[in-house]
Design a protein around this motif. Sequence first.
Motif, mmCIF file in Angstrom:
data_model
loop_
_atom_site.group_PDB
_atom_site.id
_atom_site.type_symbol
_atom_site.label_atom_id
_atom_site.label_comp_id
_atom_site.label_asym_id
_atom_site.label_seq_id
_atom_site.Cartn_x
_atom_site.Cartn_y
_atom_site.Cartn_z
ATOM 1 N N THR A 1 0.803 -1.225 0.000
ATOM 2 C CA THR A 1 0.000 0.000 0.000
ATOM 3 C C THR A 1 0.838 1.277 0.000
ATOM 4 O O THR A 1 0.313 2.357 -0.279
ATOM 5 N N ARG A 2 2.131 1.156 0.317
ATOM 6 C CA ARG A 2 3.019 2.323 0.341
ATOM 7 C C ARG A 2 4.417 1.909 -0.089
ATOM 8 O O ARG A 2 4.784 0.730 -0.008
ATOM 9 N N TYR A 3 5.174 2.893 -0.524
ATOM 10 C CA TYR A 3 6.615 2.702 -0.774
ATOM 11 C C TYR A 3 7.375 3.318 0.386
ATOM 12 O O TYR A 3 7.163 4.489 0.724
ATOM 13 N N GLN A 4 8.227 2.555 1.009
ATOM 14 C CA GLN A 4 9.131 3.087 2.028
ATOM 15 C C GLN A 4 10.429 2.298 1.961
ATOM 16 O O GLN A 4 10.454 1.101 2.220
ATOM 17 N N TYR A 5 11.495 2.993 1.600
ATOM 18 C CA TYR A 5 12.797 2.361 1.390
ATOM 19 C C TYR A 5 13.179 1.545 2.613
ATOM 20 O O TYR A 5 13.091 2.015 3.751
ATOM 21 N N SER A 6 13.627 0.309 2.385
ATOM 22 C CA SER A 6 13.835 -0.619 3.494
ATOM 23 C C SER A 6 15.133 -1.389 3.368
ATOM 24 O O SER A 6 15.264 -2.302 2.547
ATOM 25 N N ASN A 7 16.108 -1.043 4.202
ATOM 26 C CA ASN A 7 17.320 -1.853 4.310
ATOM 27 C C ASN A 7 17.012 -3.209 4.934
ATOM 28 O O ASN A 7 17.648 -4.218 4.609
#
Length: 356
Positions: free
Chosen positions: A163-169
């Motif tokens: 539902t969202r884009y959030q950069y994730s290491n």
Amino acid sequence: MATILLGLASLPSTVKSQDLTQIDSLLRQYSGPATPGASLLVIKDGKKLLQRTYGSADIENHVAVKATHNFRLASVTKQFTATCILQLVGKKKISLATSLTDIFPGFPAYGEKVTIKHLLTHTSGLVDYENFVAGSAMNPQVMDRGVLEIIMKQDSLYFEPGTRYQYSNTAYALLALIVEKYSGESFPSYLRKHVFDPLGMYNSVAYVNGINEIPGRAWGYSKNESGWIRKDQSSTSAVLGDGGIYSSTEDLYKWDQSLYSGKLLPKSTWQEAFRYNTLANGDTVHYGYGWHLRKNNNNEQVIYHTGSTTSFRNIIYRVPSRRLTLILLTNRNTPEEENMVDLAESLLSVLRLFDF
């Protein structure tokens, strides 16, 4: 002092002496024997259009940067991690729809909704592991397995997957563990056998202290009141999947050229990796599988990735329709990561390859 690794006589006519002067001016902050340096490579139509190095890879021992020096790639690593995953998908070891609860026994129930595709595209909603690692936690540093342990203690996500884009290491650390589980090899060994050696990238390595070595290592530096100090590692620098590869512009030339071929993956799979994704509400995700995506001012597709970690700032910037790539590796803690895109485009503009 910049080192010209291609003689002027061998350069295409589009690269003039005044262009080289402007390139040096844009990168002047990297020049000097007591200054952390940079390695620059511009590739056009499979040829090394321009290759230059600046400053020092090892200030204390007076070692100037060479094109063979290996810099910590930071998040530029993610394209390699994604490639390993896509190879395993191609071998039907896993699928993009495989979920975290399918992969890791005992994973919290929320992992049933998190798929490998969510991990690749930064749409998983997983919490940032860095928030749970103290900056002083150096002995030992957290590794990929430690990231999994952190995440398995969490009871929720930031948002519903997809539902969202959030950069994730966090996502890419887990992807490295997935490579290990379904290949039966350690992540560094898998990369060596299935990516680096087939391409002749013999000096590139996913670095694990005490297990392997970094040939021709460029050390990282940060600036304080007294000048540049060696500050090569942080508490999270040992995590491999999100940023642990070291490589050089020489080796990355081979990597770049492989992206046009079917040597590591079928061309159709590369096209999928370079494709925009979509959220549940139809919004576009400007990220493929291990690559940022954008259009330049000429409305041409750009596939790129920056990398920022303790004392390293890097970028690979590709325009496949022109068979054009710029690679810039640096061993210092400036500028801000997002400014590397502007720097790359400024360098290409000087070469009159674009009007940015």
